[in-house]
Motif scaffolding. Sequence first.
Motif, PDB file in Angstrom:
ATOM      1  N   GLU A   1     -16.282  22.722 -34.960  1.00 54.62           N
ATOM      2  CA  GLU A   1     -17.675  22.814 -34.519  1.00 54.62           C
ATOM      3  C   GLU A   1     -18.245  21.401 -34.343  1.00 54.62           C
ATOM      4  OE1 GLU A   1     -19.318  25.533 -33.709  1.00 54.62           O
ATOM      5  OE2 GLU A   1     -21.217  24.487 -33.350  1.00 54.62           O
ATOM      6  N   ILE A   2     -17.934  20.537 -35.297  1.00 51.03           N
ATOM      7  CA  ILE A   2     -18.447  19.165 -35.258  1.00 51.03           C
ATOM      8  C   ILE A   2     -17.838  18.390 -34.081  1.00 51.03           C
ATOM      9  CG2 ILE A   2     -18.434  16.977 -36.523  1.00 51.03           C
ATOM     10  CD1 ILE A   2     -18.447  18.720 -39.137  1.00 51.03           C
ATOM     11  N   VAL A   3     -16.530  18.472 -33.949  1.00 53.97           N
ATOM     12  CA  VAL A   3     -15.850  17.728 -32.873  1.00 53.97           C
ATOM     13  C   VAL A   3     -16.321  18.218 -31.502  1.00 53.97           C
ATOM     14  CG1 VAL A   3     -13.611  17.333 -31.761  1.00 53.97           C
ATOM     15  CG2 VAL A   3     -13.802  17.180 -34.250  1.00 53.97           C
ATOM     16  N   PHE A   4     -16.433  19.542 -31.343  1.00 52.22           N
ATOM     17  CA  PHE A   4     -16.824  20.078 -30.030  1.00 52.22           C
ATOM     18  C   PHE A   4     -18.250  19.649 -29.670  1.00 52.22           C
ATOM     19  CE2 PHE A   4     -13.853  24.043 -30.567  1.00 52.22           C
ATOM     20  CZ  PHE A   4     -12.760  23.203 -30.559  1.00 52.22           C
ATOM     21  N   ARG A   5     -19.129  19.698 -30.659  1.00 52.54           N
ATOM     22  CA  ARG A   5     -20.499  19.286 -30.370  1.00 52.54           C
ATOM     23  C   ARG A   5     -20.540  17.812 -29.983  1.00 52.54           C
ATOM     24  NH1 ARG A   5     -25.024  21.965 -34.232  1.00 52.54           N
ATOM     25  NH2 ARG A   5     -24.245  24.098 -34.289  1.00 52.54           N
ATOM     26  N   ALA A   6     -19.763  16.997 -30.714  1.00 56.38           N
ATOM     27  CA  ALA A   6     -19.734  15.567 -30.395  1.00 56.38           C
ATOM     28  C   ALA A   6     -19.188  15.364 -28.982  1.00 56.38           C
ATOM     29  CB  ALA A   6     -18.885  14.813 -31.417  1.00 56.38           C
TER      30      ALA A   6
ATOM     31  N   LEU B   1     -24.712   6.771 -29.200  1.00 53.17           N
ATOM     32  CA  LEU B   1     -24.454   7.977 -29.996  1.00 53.17           C
ATOM     33  C   LEU B   1     -24.046   7.655 -31.423  1.00 53.17           C
ATOM     34  CD1 LEU B   1     -22.570  10.105 -27.331  1.00 53.17           C
ATOM     35  CD2 LEU B   1     -24.648  10.779 -28.542  1.00 53.17           C
ATOM     36  N   LEU B   2     -23.551   6.433 -31.649  1.00 51.17           N
ATOM     37  CA  LEU B   2     -23.066   6.092 -32.991  1.00 51.17           C
ATOM     38  C   LEU B   2     -24.206   5.546 -33.830  1.00 51.17           C
ATOM     39  CD1 LEU B   2     -19.604   4.436 -32.253  1.00 51.17           C
ATOM     40  CD2 LEU B   2     -20.093   6.749 -33.046  1.00 51.17           C
ATOM     41  N   VAL B   3     -24.301   6.055 -35.047  1.00 55.57           N
ATOM     42  CA  VAL B   3     -25.301   5.502 -35.955  1.00 55.57           C
ATOM     43  C   VAL B   3     -24.605   5.068 -37.244  1.00 55.57           C
ATOM     44  CG1 VAL B   3     -27.247   6.797 -35.021  1.00 55.57           C
ATOM     45  CG2 VAL B   3     -25.892   7.779 -36.865  1.00 55.57           C
TER      46      VAL B   3
ATOM     47  N   LEU C   1     -20.117  13.772 -37.322  1.00 56.33           N
ATOM     48  CA  LEU C   1     -18.711  13.424 -37.081  1.00 56.33           C
ATOM     49  C   LEU C   1     -18.496  11.982 -37.540  1.00 56.33           C
ATOM     50  CD1 LEU C   1     -15.929  14.211 -35.777  1.00 56.33           C
ATOM     51  CD2 LEU C   1     -16.717  12.960 -33.769  1.00 56.33           C
ATOM     52  N   LEU C   2     -17.539  11.809 -38.447  1.00 58.67           N
ATOM     53  CA  LEU C   2     -17.193  10.472 -38.917  1.00 58.67           C
ATOM     54  C   LEU C   2     -16.223   9.864 -37.907  1.00 58.67           C
ATOM     55  CD1 LEU C   2     -17.189   8.251 -41.022  1.00 58.67           C
ATOM     56  CD2 LEU C   2     -15.600   9.606 -42.395  1.00 58.67           C
ATOM     57  N   VAL C   3     -16.692   8.852 -37.180  1.00 60.70           N
ATOM     58  CA  VAL C   3     -15.865   8.286 -36.109  1.00 60.70           C
ATOM     59  C   VAL C   3     -15.069   7.085 -36.614  1.00 60.70           C
ATOM     60  CG1 VAL C   3     -15.883   7.297 -33.783  1.00 60.70           C
ATOM     61  CG2 VAL C   3     -17.479   9.130 -34.374  1.00 60.70           C
TER      62      VAL C   3
ATOM     63  N   ALA D   1     -20.192   3.118 -42.277  1.00 58.37           N
ATOM     64  CA  ALA D   1     -19.362   3.908 -41.366  1.00 58.37           C
ATOM     65  C   ALA D   1     -20.159   4.180 -40.088  1.00 58.37           C
ATOM     66  CB  ALA D   1     -18.976   5.225 -42.034  1.00 58.37           C
ATOM     67  N   ARG D   2     -19.438   4.544 -39.024  1.00 59.27           N
ATOM     68  CA  ARG D   2     -20.107   4.900 -37.769  1.00 59.27           C
ATOM     69  C   ARG D   2     -19.946   6.399 -37.547  1.00 59.27           C
ATOM     70  NH1 ARG D   2     -23.546   1.458 -36.584  1.00 59.27           N
ATOM     71  NH2 ARG D   2     -23.405   1.609 -34.310  1.00 59.27           N
ATOM     72  N   ILE D   3     -21.073   7.068 -37.385  1.00 60.01           N
ATOM     73  CA  ILE D   3     -21.030   8.531 -37.273  1.00 60.01           C
ATOM     74  C   ILE D   3     -21.811   9.012 -36.047  1.00 60.01           C
ATOM     75  CG2 ILE D   3     -20.837   8.825 -39.785  1.00 60.01           C
ATOM     76  CD1 ILE D   3     -23.831   9.615 -39.755  1.00 60.01           C
ATOM     77  N   ILE D   4     -21.512  10.220 -35.632  1.00 65.26           N
ATOM     78  CA  ILE D   4     -22.326  10.882 -34.598  1.00 65.26           C
ATOM     79  C   ILE D   4     -23.005  12.083 -35.253  1.00 65.26           C
ATOM     80  CG2 ILE D   4     -22.325  12.123 -32.397  1.00 65.26           C
ATOM     81  CD1 ILE D   4     -19.815  10.700 -31.587  1.00 65.26           C
ATOM     82  N   ARG D   5     -24.318  12.136 -35.128  1.00 68.33           N
ATOM     83  CA  ARG D   5     -25.024  13.305 -35.650  1.00 68.33           C
ATOM     84  C   ARG D   5     -24.944  14.442 -34.646  1.00 68.33           C
ATOM     85  NH1 ARG D   5     -27.284  11.903 -40.079  1.00 68.33           N
ATOM     86  NH2 ARG D   5     -28.310   9.882 -40.265  1.00 68.33           N
TER      87      ARG D   5
END
Length: 603
Positions: free
Chosen positions: A374-379, A293-295, A330-332, A300-304
Amino acid sequence: MSDLKRALGEAVQAAFAALGAPPELGRVTPSDRPDLADFQSNGALAAAKRLGKNPREIAAAVAETLAGDPRLASVEIAGPGFINLKVADATLSDRANAIAADPRAGADPVVSPRRVIVDYGGPNVAKPMHVGHLRASIIGESIKRIYRFRGDEVVGDAHFGDWGYQMGLLIGAVMDEHPDIAALVESLDDEAAAIPEAFHRVALADLDRLYPQAAARGKQDPAYRDRARKLTADLQNHRPGCYVLWRHFRDVTQVALARDFHALGVDFDWWKGESDADALIAPMVAELEAKGLLVDDQGARIIRVDRNGETRPKKLADGTVIAAPYPDPLLVVSSEGSAMYGTTDLATILDRKRVFDPHHVIYCVDQRQADHFEIVFRAACLAGYATEGQLEHIGFGTMNGADGKPFKTREGGVLKLNDLIEMARNKARERLHEAGLGENLPADAFEDIAGKVAVAALKFADLQNFRGTSYVFDLDRFTSFEGKTGPYLLYQAVRVKSLLRRAAAEGAEAGLVTVAEPAERDLVLTLDAFDAALTEAYDKKAPNALAEHAYRLSQAFSRFYAACPIMTAAPETRASRLTMAATALRQLETALDLLGIATPERM
Ligand code: ARG
């Protein structure tokens, strides 16, 4: 126990069904014309259209079916086919006696209780509270109480902001001011060590003073900012000296905040912090990596989290509007390797799952954080940590100053909870003196009342609006004993308490309710509406439905009290009316308590 509105609704629906009309058309609502009827159903009009018949004919047929119902005194048809229902006095008496005997004051519990977390308040170490935190606390506390009262297992969590960049700023600022503390920060080698004496010299007032300076300097001075970031990373990596100093910051802040919140009638079950999710972050990141899930995004490592090309209009600096991809990822893990606000929120979801396994989590946080959630919940859903709809953000508007902008103190600063409460208390004392209330009471009893009037004023002013609505801070209006205010409701409750004390002193006993007078009917019908108000407040996470009910109940009581003498009435009537008064009081106090408002015994 079902309320009258629902019970009659079922009868009317059955009558509609018997005519071949959709039963849901037989909905019953409180009458628009209380002088003519108690309840009404307007469904005959729609049913007639469906069945190709005359609405008055349908209404007449329904009325005929209902005519034999012993609960009703009359069924009449008005206008083009409205069905007006008048409830029999005996039915109202039975309902009043049932509510009087019900420890829940006429409100039903939920059928299948769930585990619910209410994440609210959201105070931070060092960063001052703003109006968003005030509203989050008032609204969240009420929602927590409403959910608990209806039978859910509920935990209220402050989600204390104790793990971000502000911590690095503070650690640096304190080290600069105290060379001995700086030396200890360098030399300590156990993060669990007792807090050194020297650290205790740093009080909450120092943090309040240092944080704004450090935050301002961090904005202008890149070297200062880099050091604060570095110290934040050190803290997050559990460098012992930083960690012990941070523990001290967190402790002094939490104690003071808990005291201020308590003065506002806000008490959290958990003071878990962002930091409590820390241990889960490394394994979580590893798992997210493993799930692919991380790209990478420039280191940085993010989740789209956007779904097939979703966009939202976005205004650029030059004024042009583009269709920007929505929502942001989401910036993880930041390019410096730090966990971010959203990372701790994601890890907190896991932590909560582990320790409480909630069916539902309600985040009661400023509307400005809607995108963040919204971002956190989707992630969280993508990662399989939560299911669709399990996590819910409920936002709210702002409390504004007279200038229409988010409320600031006279000095232009952000409000401190403690100062706000003090301000409201001063005003409450003034109001009590003006009204000649509490004059003969000892000083500490008077203070207790002033505190309750202040809290009632602030909370009711907030909760009487739907949470999405913004409102203007107007302490004069909020603290008035007249109008739709918290103090008015407290005054009504206290009036009933004093009546009941007098009755007890005179040996007058309460007894079975027998409803006869219009004002008595009106009071019982209002008592009957409690469950519907509570259900609406619960379903919509809208305490204003309950605030409205509390206000209507006080008004109905007031009219009853004016029209129906109690102490001078014949013994049976007196006994009946005393029960009605005691029941109204209990329901009013219950409703106020669910709004987070406590009632004094006297004024
Ligand atoms: N501390 C945050 C702030 O001041 C609010 C926390 C809200 N809750 C959450 N789970 N993010 O903005």
